[in-house]
Design a protein around this motif. Structure first.
Motif, mmCIF file in Angstrom:
data_model
loop_
_atom_site.group_PDB
_atom_site.id
_atom_site.type_symbol
_atom_site.label_atom_id
_atom_site.label_comp_id
_atom_site.label_asym_id
_atom_site.label_seq_id
_atom_site.Cartn_x
_atom_site.Cartn_y
_atom_site.Cartn_z
ATOM 1 N N LEU A 42 -102.436 -78.726 -0.888
ATOM 2 C CA LEU A 42 -101.248 -77.978 -0.482
ATOM 3 C C LEU A 42 -100.204 -78.894 0.132
ATOM 4 O O LEU A 42 -100.543 -79.880 0.798
ATOM 5 C CB LEU A 42 -101.625 -76.913 0.542
ATOM 6 C CG LEU A 42 -102.592 -75.847 0.046
ATOM 7 C CD1 LEU A 42 -102.998 -74.935 1.193
ATOM 8 C CD2 LEU A 42 -101.969 -75.035 -1.085
ATOM 9 N N LEU A 43 -98.965 -78.534 -0.081
ATOM 10 C CA LEU A 43 -97.859 -79.206 0.607
ATOM 11 C C LEU A 43 -97.341 -78.266 1.690
ATOM 12 O O LEU A 43 -96.909 -77.151 1.399
ATOM 13 C CB LEU A 43 -96.741 -79.538 -0.390
ATOM 14 C CG LEU A 43 -95.461 -80.129 0.222
ATOM 15 C CD1 LEU A 43 -95.747 -81.431 0.973
ATOM 16 C CD2 LEU A 43 -94.406 -80.370 -0.871
ATOM 17 N N LEU A 44 -97.444 -78.733 2.926
ATOM 18 C CA LEU A 44 -96.986 -77.933 4.064
ATOM 19 C C LEU A 44 -95.770 -78.585 4.686
ATOM 20 O O LEU A 44 -95.728 -79.813 4.826
ATOM 21 C CB LEU A 44 -98.090 -77.832 5.123
ATOM 22 C CG LEU A 44 -99.357 -77.144 4.644
ATOM 23 C CD1 LEU A 44 -100.402 -78.157 4.278
ATOM 24 C CD2 LEU A 44 -99.877 -76.206 5.698
ATOM 25 N N VAL A 45 -94.829 -77.783 5.070
ATOM 26 C CA VAL A 45 -93.651 -78.275 5.782
ATOM 27 C C VAL A 45 -93.559 -77.529 7.102
ATOM 28 O O VAL A 45 -93.602 -76.299 7.130
ATOM 29 C CB VAL A 45 -92.362 -78.064 4.948
ATOM 30 C CG1 VAL A 45 -91.125 -78.421 5.764
ATOM 31 C CG2 VAL A 45 -92.407 -78.902 3.670
ATOM 32 N N ILE A 46 -93.463 -78.299 8.183
ATOM 33 C CA ILE A 46 -93.328 -77.686 9.507
ATOM 34 C C ILE A 46 -91.989 -78.150 10.061
ATOM 35 O O ILE A 46 -91.801 -79.344 10.344
ATOM 36 C CB ILE A 46 -94.489 -78.091 10.428
ATOM 37 C CG1 ILE A 46 -95.809 -77.807 9.718
ATOM 38 C CG2 ILE A 46 -94.440 -77.306 11.738
ATOM 39 C CD1 ILE A 46 -96.918 -78.702 10.158
ATOM 40 N N THR A 47 -91.069 -77.234 10.155
ATOM 41 C CA THR A 47 -89.696 -77.583 10.495
ATOM 42 C C THR A 47 -89.178 -76.690 11.612
ATOM 43 O O THR A 47 -89.930 -75.936 12.220
ATOM 44 C CB THR A 47 -88.828 -77.530 9.202
ATOM 45 O OG1 THR A 47 -87.560 -78.107 9.454
ATOM 46 C CG2 THR A 47 -88.671 -76.116 8.690
ATOM 47 N N GLY A 48 -87.892 -76.785 11.911
ATOM 48 C CA GLY A 48 -87.285 -75.964 12.964
ATOM 49 C C GLY A 48 -86.993 -76.790 14.210
ATOM 50 O O GLY A 48 -87.407 -77.940 14.328
ATOM 51 N N ASN A 49 -86.283 -76.180 15.138
ATOM 52 C CA ASN A 49 -85.825 -76.893 16.337
ATOM 53 C C ASN A 49 -86.778 -76.778 17.518
ATOM 54 O O ASN A 49 -86.548 -77.395 18.556
ATOM 55 C CB ASN A 49 -84.450 -76.368 16.762
ATOM 56 C CG ASN A 49 -83.380 -76.706 15.744
ATOM 57 O OD1 ASN A 49 -83.522 -77.673 14.999
ATOM 58 N ND2 ASN A 49 -82.330 -75.909 15.680
ATOM 59 N N GLY A 50 -87.802 -75.976 17.403
ATOM 60 C CA GLY A 50 -88.723 -75.793 18.529
ATOM 61 C C GLY A 50 -89.789 -76.874 18.602
ATOM 62 O O GLY A 50 -90.015 -77.613 17.635
ATOM 63 N N LYS A 51 -90.434 -76.964 19.743
ATOM 64 C CA LYS A 51 -91.504 -77.943 19.928
ATOM 65 C C LYS A 51 -92.785 -77.486 19.230
ATOM 66 O O LYS A 51 -93.139 -76.320 19.302
ATOM 67 C CB LYS A 51 -91.808 -78.101 21.424
ATOM 68 C CG LYS A 51 -92.964 -79.057 21.669
ATOM 69 C CD LYS A 51 -93.549 -78.901 23.050
ATOM 70 C CE LYS A 51 -94.953 -79.440 23.178
ATOM 71 N NZ LYS A 51 -95.358 -80.515 22.304
ATOM 72 N N GLY A 52 -93.492 -78.426 18.627
ATOM 73 C CA GLY A 52 -94.797 -78.097 18.065
ATOM 74 C C GLY A 52 -94.994 -78.494 16.615
ATOM 75 O O GLY A 52 -96.034 -78.200 16.030
ATOM 76 N N LYS A 53 -94.020 -79.175 16.022
ATOM 77 C CA LYS A 53 -94.136 -79.540 14.608
ATOM 78 C C LYS A 53 -95.170 -80.651 14.395
ATOM 79 O O LYS A 53 -96.116 -80.491 13.629
ATOM 80 C CB LYS A 53 -92.761 -79.997 14.071
ATOM 81 C CG LYS A 53 -91.716 -78.901 14.151
ATOM 82 C CD LYS A 53 -90.337 -79.362 13.744
ATOM 83 C CE LYS A 53 -89.685 -80.331 14.699
ATOM 84 N NZ LYS A 53 -89.380 -79.775 16.027
ATOM 85 N N SER A 54 -94.973 -81.764 15.088
ATOM 86 C CA SER A 54 -95.905 -82.881 14.900
ATOM 87 C C SER A 54 -97.300 -82.496 15.383
ATOM 88 O O SER A 54 -98.303 -82.815 14.729
ATOM 89 C CB SER A 54 -95.413 -84.111 15.658
ATOM 90 O OG SER A 54 -94.176 -84.532 15.119
ATOM 91 N N THR A 55 -97.362 -81.794 16.516
ATOM 92 C CA THR A 55 -98.687 -81.429 17.032
ATOM 93 C C THR A 55 -99.407 -80.482 16.080
ATOM 94 O O THR A 55 -100.636 -80.544 15.978
ATOM 95 C CB THR A 55 -98.590 -80.843 18.458
ATOM 96 O OG1 THR A 55 -97.488 -79.969 18.527
ATOM 97 C CG2 THR A 55 -98.437 -81.930 19.490
ATOM 98 N N ALA A 56 -98.678 -79.643 15.370
ATOM 99 C CA ALA A 56 -99.326 -78.784 14.367
ATOM 100 C C ALA A 56 -99.929 -79.644 13.258
ATOM 101 O O ALA A 56 -101.061 -79.406 12.806
ATOM 102 C CB ALA A 56 -98.328 -77.792 13.784
ATOM 103 N N ALA A 57 -99.187 -80.644 12.831
ATOM 104 C CA ALA A 57 -99.694 -81.528 11.767
ATOM 105 C C ALA A 57 -100.919 -82.306 12.266
ATOM 106 O O ALA A 57 -101.896 -82.484 11.519
ATOM 107 C CB ALA A 57 -98.594 -82.487 11.311
ATOM 108 N N PHE A 58 -100.869 -82.745 13.521
ATOM 109 C CA PHE A 58 -102.022 -83.495 14.054
ATOM 110 C C PHE A 58 -103.216 -82.568 14.259
ATOM 111 O O PHE A 58 -104.368 -83.016 14.163
ATOM 112 C CB PHE A 58 -101.648 -84.211 15.352
ATOM 113 C CG PHE A 58 -100.544 -85.222 15.164
ATOM 114 C CD1 PHE A 58 -100.446 -85.940 13.974
ATOM 115 C CD2 PHE A 58 -99.588 -85.438 16.141
ATOM 116 C CE1 PHE A 58 -99.422 -86.854 13.767
ATOM 117 C CE2 PHE A 58 -98.563 -86.351 15.945
ATOM 118 C CZ PHE A 58 -98.469 -87.055 14.767
ATOM 119 N N GLY A 59 -102.962 -81.310 14.514
ATOM 120 C CA GLY A 59 -104.053 -80.330 14.582
ATOM 121 C C GLY A 59 -104.766 -80.234 13.237
ATOM 122 O O GLY A 59 -105.999 -80.179 13.169
ATOM 123 N N MET A 60 -103.989 -80.251 12.155
ATOM 124 C CA MET A 60 -104.597 -80.230 10.811
ATOM 125 C C MET A 60 -105.360 -81.517 10.550
ATOM 126 O O MET A 60 -106.416 -81.495 9.918
ATOM 127 C CB MET A 60 -103.533 -80.006 9.748
ATOM 128 C CG MET A 60 -103.107 -78.561 9.674
ATOM 129 S SD MET A 60 -101.923 -78.274 8.363
ATOM 130 C CE MET A 60 -100.400 -78.532 9.232
#
Ligand code: ATP
Ligand code: MG
Length: 207
Positions: A42-60
């Motif tokens: 799968l290709l996932l994109v985590i975007t937006g102005n809020g905090k939590g994008k990189s940490t979501a990717a590191f959670g995966m």
């Protein structure tokens, strides 16, 4: 008492309606689960102005590592190598910090482009190698929106990666073509951030 038995029957009716509603919901969810039987990268994109994008990717990345999968991480833009995620997950994942810092720090577009291309070469190698089961491309969106990398080249590498390889891309303002190509896109909204309350970046939360 008459009142108590009326209350009982109201409650009974409510419980029965709830049970019927839940049974319909369960049938619906079971059918959706049965229909979703494909398995692929799968290709996932985590975007937006809020905090939590990189940490979501590191959670995966943590999840994938827990399953014994090989994980590659390329961090673009940022240049710090003292983060908790690298210290911890970097013991198990292949980890590359390829940035020179924020564009407003470097103030040098030619240098930013050369740095982006060096980072992209590492990412492109991973995207051509099926032994990587998850590749995290942290802050990649900026390289596309600033035009540091050729968008078609990047999208082509993502589209033609190994069939079972997952990729997570993070960064604000994901370009429309990337969103179009992705399977799962989450946009994190900025409701509040401690930084605006005068709190500096905190170890364990921000790095
Ligand atoms: P994180 O790495 O914490 O998941 P992120 O990837 O969503 O954050 P980035 O834009 O990469 O966000 O910024 C990373 C740093 O900037 C972190 O210290 C984060 O807390 C902070 N940050 C993220 N969003 C905001 C915001 N809306 N306002 C202020 N600081 C932010
Ligand atoms: Mg980030």
């Amino acid at each position: 008492m008459a009142d108590a038995s009326a209350d009982d029957s109201v409650e009974k009716g409510r419980a029965e309606r709830h049970a019927a509603r839940m049974a319909r919901k369960k049938a619906h969810i079971d059918a959706a689960i049965a229909a979703a039987d494909a398995e692929r990268g799968l290709l996932l994109v985590i975007t937006g102005n809020g905090k939590g994008k990189s940490t979501a990717a590191f959670g995966m990345a943590a999840r994938a590592l827990g399953h014994g999968m090989k994980v590659g991480v390329v961090q673009f833009i940022k240049n710090r190598t003292d983060t908790g995620e690298e210290a911890f997950l970097g013991q198990h994942a292949e980890w590359h910090v390829t940035g020179d810092g924020f564009t407003w720090d470097t103030q040098n577009r030619a240098q930013d482009i050369a740095t982006a291309e060096r980072g992209w070469a590492i990412a492109a190698r991973m995207l051509a190698d099926p032994s990587y089961r998850l590749v995290v491309l942290d802050e990649l969106t900026y390289l596309l929106s600033y035009g540091y990398l050729d968008s078609d080249l990047v999208l082509d590498a993502l589209a033609h990666r190994p069939a079972m390889q997952h990729v997570a891309v993070t960064g604000r303002a994901a370009p429309a073509a990337l969103v179009e190509l992705a399977d799962t896109v989450s946009e994190i909204a900025d409701v509040k951030h401690a930084f605006r309350g005068g709190v500096k970046a905190q170890a364990g939360i921000d790095l």
